[in-house]
Each structure stands twice: as structure tokens, then as C-alpha cells.
Design a protein around this motif. Structure first.
Motif, PDB file in Angstrom:
ATOM      1  N   PRO A 215       4.066   0.192  -7.924  1.00 62.43           N
ATOM      2  CA  PRO A 215       2.636  -0.051  -8.223  1.00 62.43           C
ATOM      3  C   PRO A 215       2.103  -1.277  -7.489  1.00 62.43           C
ATOM      4  N   ASP A 216       1.099  -1.095  -6.655  1.00 62.34           N
ATOM      5  CA  ASP A 216       0.579  -2.195  -5.836  1.00 62.34           C
ATOM      6  C   ASP A 216      -0.937  -2.333  -5.909  1.00 62.34           C
ATOM      7  N   ASP A 221      -8.768  -3.119  -9.710  1.00 57.78           N
ATOM      8  CA  ASP A 221      -9.173  -2.442  -8.479  1.00 57.78           C
ATOM      9  C   ASP A 221      -9.220  -0.933  -8.664  1.00 57.78           C
ATOM     10  N   HIS A 222      -8.312  -0.383  -9.469  1.00 55.46           N
ATOM     11  CA  HIS A 222      -8.363   1.059  -9.743  1.00 55.46           C
ATOM     12  C   HIS A 222      -9.614   1.415 -10.536  1.00 55.46           C
ATOM     13  N   ARG A 385      -8.615  11.655   8.518  1.00 55.69           N
ATOM     14  CA  ARG A 385      -8.314  10.318   9.055  1.00 55.69           C
ATOM     15  C   ARG A 385      -7.713   9.429   7.971  1.00 55.69           C
ATOM     16  N   ASP A 386      -6.878   8.468   8.398  1.00 63.79           N
ATOM     17  CA  ASP A 386      -6.439   7.469   7.429  1.00 63.79           C
ATOM     18  C   ASP A 386      -7.518   6.407   7.308  1.00 63.79           C
ATOM     19  N   PHE A 387      -7.484   5.668   6.195  1.00 65.47           N
ATOM     20  CA  PHE A 387      -8.582   4.756   5.901  1.00 65.47           C
ATOM     21  C   PHE A 387      -8.631   3.583   6.869  1.00 65.47           C
ATOM     22  N   SER A 572      -8.605   2.319  -2.438  1.00 69.36           N
ATOM     23  CA  SER A 572      -8.260   1.323  -3.456  1.00 69.36           C
ATOM     24  C   SER A 572      -7.491   0.163  -2.854  1.00 69.36           C
ATOM     25  N   ARG A 573      -6.558   0.462  -1.963  1.00 65.34           N
ATOM     26  CA  ARG A 573      -5.761  -0.618  -1.368  1.00 65.34           C
ATOM     27  C   ARG A 573      -6.611  -1.492  -0.454  1.00 65.34           C
ATOM     28  N   MET A 574      -7.473  -0.885   0.339  1.00 62.21           N
ATOM     29  CA  MET A 574      -8.319  -1.674   1.242  1.00 62.21           C
ATOM     30  C   MET A 574      -9.287  -2.553   0.443  1.00 62.21           C
TER      31      MET A 574
END
Length: 816
Positions: A215-216, A221-222, A385-387, A572-574
Motif C-alpha cells: 500500500p503506497d 489521497d484515495h 497511455r500510462d499516466f 492517485s499516485r501522481m
């Protein structure tokens, strides 16, 4: 309805915090829904908490609103999908309720072929507050499940987070102030350091934890990403299927695979051009306050525009992904209406900027269409595409637009203009008339500089922590057709920006929005700050920014395993990466200068006991900063900031800073200080050693450039040198003749030409000088120092140390 959808999205997983705090066996969906119903909520807010997992899809399918939040939750949680070679039978998953959050910085690598270079780093849970920061914990790559259990978050920690959250939630909710704005404040304060899920992937065949699936993404953020996605999706579906939306269940239109391939979303990016020239144009008396005012105006301009676009698109603050560094990013619906509104807002803004500031400021912007799979980061095998690529293309499109920024204003720009009657004393612009800015300092200038000067004055007082939009009192500045004023108290205004305050009492207006901002600064102008310096009375200027930031966002969240590329790039990660970087520069930076970032934090102090720095943040945001102040504090602050940044990023070798530190006379124009400190910073970025560039600091002059690891040698040498000093009547005295410093520096300057003669020359100088020491303890330090001085490879860092010492010793000199 958009507000209710946002609140439901932000609260749909609140049961996870309850479950972890009390060890409840009931699932988090029912825990959250029961708690929300107990608080008096009805409809989709408790409904989304109870029904957002696929095992209850029957109930979800009965409501288009629940379908929207269900789909948004799935897209926001795209990072939880097992990828690539990790998808095999030996992989199993186990839930560990109180597993810590893996820092998003642990995912960053610019060498994807070496996935194990970056060590896993656990975020220590804490609630956001002054002095509450806890540095993350670095772990070894190999760790089994039992070792992990020894590092789980104590239930008591979760219980404290929950108890504080619920108390402040009730305070705000009971005053009818609960909204997307105030809930985002509370959630960021209490859930940004805990994981959004607790499923841990284990490899039974090889043993150990799969860090690639750990989990990162924080719960905050989620939740915010879910709210942003659900809001944009609601507006898209409503415009496309308005009549059907209210009369039938749109299951396929909202949740099917075909709908996830559809470009239903817009990513909006905007970036101001001309910031450096706009901020650093100031030349004269009152420069410090005026520059701070200009810098803050840029920050508020970005917050205003992001809010204006969100409001025009009938979205909420949750759709503002990021604001900072002179730009912003939003997630919106991909509709013709939305595109038209965005274009009109941007054109109106650039017209306003051109009318007010000529060609000094321009807002570049771009839009890119996104599918659901691209937001989730799970559609590569489907040709999506990837983010990271999406982010890179967005930035490139903005940069391209900046190259043609004033194409519609060329006639006005190129035509001859009659000179105006006056010149502003502050910014040097021609104006029709000037007005008094500070009569005590005999300072006059244009109306804009007068406003910026007043902003700078109020920024210096923490009591002005509210920025009121369209206030009942006299305004301090304007943006487009809106006016703003600083205030010591909140009001019932349509928008209240709350600067840095984490006190829930400041959020009893539902329109209150938390904004972190690096406003630290001691009072006074340059002459007063220089007088506070130890030794020579000078001003220090520090420019600093994150290395390779563009690459970090475009390709930093990728890995190569078994010749297969694995992308960890999701919305979410970005968003999490952006928020953490901005939080460091806009919130933690102030605490670093106050010397109280965390409980055991010890700032670098070569001479004095730790105390707040005699410095001023001129600009900080996004990924860079400019700080001025007493020269000795500014130099030491550079080392403090770097050390804290490395702590915050878990010593990730791909995340680092470059810095330039210059020392200047008080009367030196501030714009020149900024320019020359910037040139020193560029020297640092060009520094290459062992095939690695950047990650460096340039101190005092252009040839003194060091990797940060080398710069630590300067500190060691400074401690040896300062052991050979004593305080006399408040001034530092060297126990050796000061000419020793200049003699060594002269030999070093001639080192390349002296060939075989440099060694006997230095030996003679150091031997003769050392004989003057009487204390045995001093002699011991001296022998170590002399050995260092005699090594030609040490020339550069010894030179920097001697210059630093000389500045300490030159007390009492005037500035003129």
C-alpha cells in the motif's frame, strides 16, 4: 447534488479508520455507514459507505449516484491491481489491519533496470500540525510477514487519530460548516499518513513481501481522488444522458469496460509564464516586502483561477488536483461545454493579466482527454497511455503554447508608445502617476507595487491568517473581477482561504479552504537583517529546487522486472507525489526555518544555540524556493533544508536538490541577488562527478561547487576551525593570525602553477602558524586541520571553509 456526491465520496471509506482504531470485526463498509447515520446523514452519503464493493453490486445498481461513486472508487484504486510477472500462483494476499503506509517516494526511480536501488520507506502515522512531523523509516528489501507485523501501527495510534478526527468533525458539522472544503481539511490533517488499504502481497515460493504491491497511497489521497473522479464523471454522464439519468439505471454507461475506454475525463494543466521577471524586478527600498507581496499574489492567482474553473464547471474543490509553483492541475468532465468554459476562463484571465501587467505574466494552459483505464493506470495492455506519458504530454503542450503567448497582442506590443510621466521607484515601470507607498521611508511607486508592499507587510504577521474573497472591508488586492482582503477573523464570505492554520475553530465557515504557504519571515528590511548577522554584516540569498522533476513525473514511477516494464503511474499516485512535494515546500519549510520540524530536530548551528532563523521566504512552492536573510542563517538553512528533504524522501538517491548560496552587501539590488544566486544554482545543476550531475550546492562563488556528500566535509572542517576561535565582547576571535586564512587561500589560487613548490609553502605557513597555539586541545585540532590543508584534493572544500570562517570573523564592518 455535486456537493453531496463529493461528501459521499470523501466519506465512503471512513469505516477503515474506525475499524483500525477499535479492532472491530464488522466490515468497514457497515462501520462507516452506521457511524454516518448516527451523525444524522441520509441518502447517498451513508449509502456510498455501505455499498461501494462489488459483493453488494445489487444494491449499488439501484442508484446511478452509487454507481458513479462505485466506479470512481475502482478507478481511484487502480494502483492495487497486481501487475506483470507478479501475477502468478505463488502470490497470495493477506490483510494486516495496521500495516504502515509505504512512502510514495519509494516508488520513484530514474533507472528502471535497477528496481532494488530504492529502499522501501514506511511513513510514520501522525496528524498534520506544527512540530508533529515524524521522519519516515527506511527498511531493508528483504522482509517477511512476521518482521512486518513487528512494524505495524499500534491500535492506540489509530485510536488517537480517530478520537481527534471525530471531535473536530463534530465541531465543524454541528456548526453547519461541513462541506467538501472543510472535510478535505480534516481528512488531510488526519488520514494523509495512513494507507488506503491493508492488503499485503506475499510470495510463498521466494519468501518475503512484494514491495511492488505494498500500500503506497494514503487514505486521504484515495478519498480525494475518488471525489474528483466521481464529480467529473457525474457531470459527464449528466450532460450525455440527462433524461435517462433520472429515469433508468445506467449500469453499462457508467461501469462497463467499454465505458472505461471512453475518453470521459479532461486533465487541465495551467502554468504562469514570466514569474521570475515579475517577482524579481524590484530594486530599491522596501524590496523585501514588495517581493513577498508579488510572490504571494502569484500563489493566490493560481488558487483563484483553479477555484474559478472548478466553480464554472460546477465541480468542487476536490477536483483541484494540485496548486503550487505558479501552476495548477484539475480533473474535469470531457464535454464540449466544459472545453468552452475552460477556454473562456483562460482567455479572460490572459486579457486581465495583459491589461494589468503588460507582457510580464501569461497563463499557459492545455487540456488532454483521459479514459477511465488511463486514470486507473491499468489499461496498457488495451493500448491506453500510462499516466506519466499523459503528464509529460500535458506539460509539453503548455510549454509549446507559451512560445506563442502574445500572438493576439502583437499589434499593441509592436506599435510605438508615448513615454509615461513617471517611473515607479520599486519596479521601474513607466506609469502615469505614482502614489506614496511608505512615507516614513520616502518611498513612492505605482499602484500595484503599493498593493504588493501592503500584502508583504501583512504576510509578516501571523494574525492575518484569513484571505476573504469579495470582503465587506477594503480590499488588499484584486484578481479578475474579484477582490480579496487579509483578515484576522473568518467571515461568512463565499470563499475564505485559511493560511497554514490547522485549528478547527478556523473552519466554521463551510467555504473555508486550507492552503499551506511558506510565509515565514522575520520583520525588517535588508539593513536590519544584515545587522543581525554574526561576523560581517551581509545578506545571504538561497535559490534551491528539486532535480529532474519533469523526469520524475514522466517516467519516475516505472520499473523493469524480468525484461517487462511495470508502470506504477496512476492518477492517485501522481496526485500523492504532487501533494507531498508541495507540502514540503509550502508547509514543512516554515517549520524548518522555525527549527521545530519534529521533536528531536536539531538545526545546523555552527556557533549559536538553535533559534528561529533570521531569514525570509520570498518564494516557495511546487518544487523550488528563494530565501534571503542574515548571511550566516541562510547558509546554514541550505544544509537544513537538504537534510530534511532527504529525510522526507527516505534518502531516495533519485530525489535530491540543487542549491546556490550567495553573499551580498545590503544595498545590492534584490533582483541582482536573485539572479546571481540563480546562476550559482545553475552551476550546481551542471556539476558532474562519477557520471552523476546535479545533487549539488554552489557556495559563495561559481567555482565552489560540491556534491552534498562533499559539502559535509566543509562542515567538518568548519567545526575544526571554530574550535580555534573564542567569543570576545560578542565578536568571534581567531586564536591564530587572520593572515593565515589569506595565505592559504593565495597558495590554493596558485596551486596549478606552483607545481612542486606548493607543498613546502603550505608546510611553512601551517608550521609557523601552529606554533602560536598554547592549548594542547587546540593543538590536537590543529594537527588534524593541518593534515587536511596539506592534501591538494581538499583544496576546494578547505577554500569554502576558510571563506566561511573569514565571514564569521569580519565583524563590525559596514555595508556601504
Amino acid at each position: 447534488m455535486i456537493e453531496e456526491i463529493a461528501l459521499a465520496s470523501l466519506l465512503h471509506d471512513i469505516g477503515k479508520l474506525i475499524r483500525r482504531a477499535f479492532g472491530e470485526r464488522k466490515n468497514h463498509q457497515d462501520l462507516g455507514a452506521d457511524w454516518l447515520e448516527k451523525k444524522g446523514f441520509k441518502g447517498i452519503i451513508p449509502g456510498a459507505a455501505r455499498y461501494h464493493h462489488s459483493d453488494r453490486f445489487g444494491e449499488i445498481a439501484n442508484s446511478n449516484y452509487l454507481l458513479l461513486i462505485y466506479e470512481a472508487d475502482n478507478l481511484s484504486a487502480g494502483e492495487r491491481r497486481i501487475k506483470g510477472d507478479l501475477l502468478r500462483e505463488s502470490i497470495t494476499g493477506e490483510f494486516e489491519e495496521r500495516v504502515p503506509l509505504l512512502s510514495i517516494f519509494s516508488r520513484v526511480s530514474l533507472d528502471p533496470d535497477k528496481p532494488d536501488t530504492v529502499k522501501p520507506v514506511f511513513v510514520s502515522p501522525f496528524y498534520l500540525d506544527e512540530g508533529s512531523y515524524i521522519p519516515p523509516e527506511i527498511n531493508e528489501e528483504q522482509m517477511g510477514f512476521e518482521e512486518l507485523r513487528a512494524k505495524t501501527i499500534p491500535q492506540s495510534t489509530y485510536r488517537e487519530l480517530w478520537t481527534r478526527f471525530e471531535k473536530e468533525f463534530d465541531l465543524i458539522n454541528n456548526t453547519k460548516a461541513l462541506s467538501t472544503n472543510t472535510l478535505l481539511f480534516l481528512l488531510q490533517k488526519y488520514t494523509s499518513t495512513i494507507p488506503s488499504h491493508t492488503l499485503v502481497a506475499l510470495d510463498k515460493e521466494k519468501g518475503g513481501i512484494l514491495w511492488g504491491q505494498f500500500p503506497d497511497v494514503s487514505l486521504f489521497d484515495h478519498l480525494k481522488s475518488t471525489a474528483a473522479i466521481s464529480g467529473a464523471l457525474y457531470r459527464y454522464i449528466l450532460e450525455k444522458y440527462r433524461e435517462r439519468f433520472y429515469n433508468e439505471q445506467l449500469i453499462n454507461e457508467i461501469t462497463s469496460e467499454e465505458s472505461r475506454l471512453e475518453k470521459r475525463f479532461l486533465l487541465i494543466g495551467a502554468d504562469l509564464s514570466g514569474i521570475q521577471d515579475f517577482i524579481y524586478t524590484v530594486t530599491t527600498t522596501g524590496a523585501l516586502k514588495t517581493l513577498r507581496g508579488r510572490s504571494f499574489y502569484i500563489e493566490m492567482l493560481c488558487h483563484h483561477l483553479a477555484r474559478e474553473i472548478a466553480n464554472a464547471l460546477e465541480l468542487t474543490t476536490a477536483n483541484i488536483v494540485f496548486v503550487g509553483g505558479g501552476g495548477f492541475v484539475l480533473l474535469a468532465q470531457n464535454t464540449d461545454t466544459a472545453k468552452r468554459v475552460i477556454m473562456e476562463t483562460m482567455e479572460k484571465t490572459n486579457s486581465y493579466l495583459f491589461d494589468r501587467f503588460g507582457t510580464n505574466l501569461y497563463l499557459g494552459f492545455s487540456l488532454t482527454e483521459l479514459s477511465g483505464y488511463e486514470i486507473a493506470g491499468t489499461g496498457l495492455e488495451k493500448g491506453q497511455r500510462d499516466f506519466g506519458t499523459i503528464w509529460k504530454n500535458l506539460r509539453e503542450a503548455i510549454d509549446t503554447q507559451k512560445l506563442r503567448k502574445w500572438k493576439n497582442n502583437l499589434y499593441w506590443i509592436l506599435k510605438p508608445h508615448e513615454p509615461k510621466k513617471e517611473n515607479c521607484q520599486v519596479c521601474r515601470e513607466e506609469v502615469e502617476e505614482i502614489t506614496p507607498i511608505d512615507e516614513d521611508k520616502n518611498l513612492s511607486g505605482c499602484n500595484y507595487c503599493r498593493h504588493f508592499y501592503e500584502i508583504g507587510k501583512k504576510l509578516g504577521s501571523k494574525r492575518y491568517r484569513f484571505i476573504i474573497k469579495n470582503p465587506p472591508m477594503e480590499s488588499d488586492f484584486e484578481i479578475n473581477s474579484s477582490s480579496y482582503a487579509f483578515s484576522e477573523h473568518p467571515s461568512d464570505s463565499e470563499t475564505v482561504f485559511v493560511i497554514n492554520s490547522l485549528d478547527p475553530e478556523d473552519y466554521k465557515n463551510r467555504n473555508s479552504i486550507f492552503i499551506p504557504y511558506g510565509r515565514y519571515g522575520v520583520t525588517g528590511e535588508f539593513d536590519e537583517l544584515s545587522e543581525l548577522s554574526t561576523g560581517v554584516k551581509r545578506i545571504g540569498a538561497l535559490r534551491m529546487d528539486v532535480d529532474n522533476l519533469g523526469q520524475i513525473f514522466s517516467r519516475g514511477l516505472k520499473r523493469i522486472r524480468n525484461s517487462q516494464e511495470i508502470s506504477y503511474q496512476s492518477f492517485s499516485r501522481m496526485a500523492s507525489l504532487s501533494r507531498e512535494l508541495n507540502l514540503f515546500f509550502n508547509f514543512y519549510l516554515t517549520q524548518i526555518l522555525e527549527c521545530k520540524l519534529f521533536k528531536d530536530f536539531r538545526s545546523l548551528r555552527l556557533l549559536n544555540e538553535p533559534q528561529p532563523r533570521k531569514a525570509v521566504i520570498i518564494y516557495a512552492g511546487g518544487d523550488d524556493l528563494f530565501i534571503t536573510g542574515s548571511w550566516d542563517d541562510v547558509v546554514e538553512t541550505a544544509f537544513d533544508i537538504h537534510r530534511c528533504f532527504k529525510l522526507h524522501t527516505g534518502e531516495n538517491p533519485y530525489l535530491d536538490l540543487s542549491a546556490g548560496v550567495g553573499i551580498f552587501r545590503t544595498k545590492y539590488p534584490l533582483y541582482k541577488m536573485a539572479q546571481e544566486a540563480g546562476e550559482l544554482e545553475e552551476n550546481a545543476k551542471r556539476n558532474i562527478k562519477d557520471k552523476e550531475e546535479k545533487r549539488s550546492v554552489c557556495l559563495f562563488r561559481s567555482d565552489l561547487v560540491f556534491k552534498w556528500s562533499e559539502a559535509d566535509k566543509i562542515l567538518d572542517t568548519m567545526r575544526l576551525l571554530l574550535n580555534l576561535t573564542a567569543q570576545t565582547n560578542g565578536r568571534l576571535r581567531f586564536k591564530l593570525p587572520r593572515k593565515f586564512i589569506y595565505e592559504v587561500l593565495k597558495v590554493y589560487e596558485e596551486l596549478d602553477n606552483l607545481e612542486a613548490f606548493w607543498h613546502p609553502k603550505l608546510f611553512y605557513i601551517t608550521t609557523r602558524t601552529g606554533e602560536k597555539l598554547k592549548s594542547e586541545e587546540n593543538k590536537k585540532d590543529w594537527y588534524v586541520l593541518r593534515n587536511e590543508i596539506m592534501k591538494p584534493d581538499n583544496k576546494k572544500h578547505i577554500t569554502a571553509s576558510l571563506i566561511w570562517l573569514d565571514l564569521f570573523l569580519r565583524g563590525g564592518e559596514r555595508n556601504d
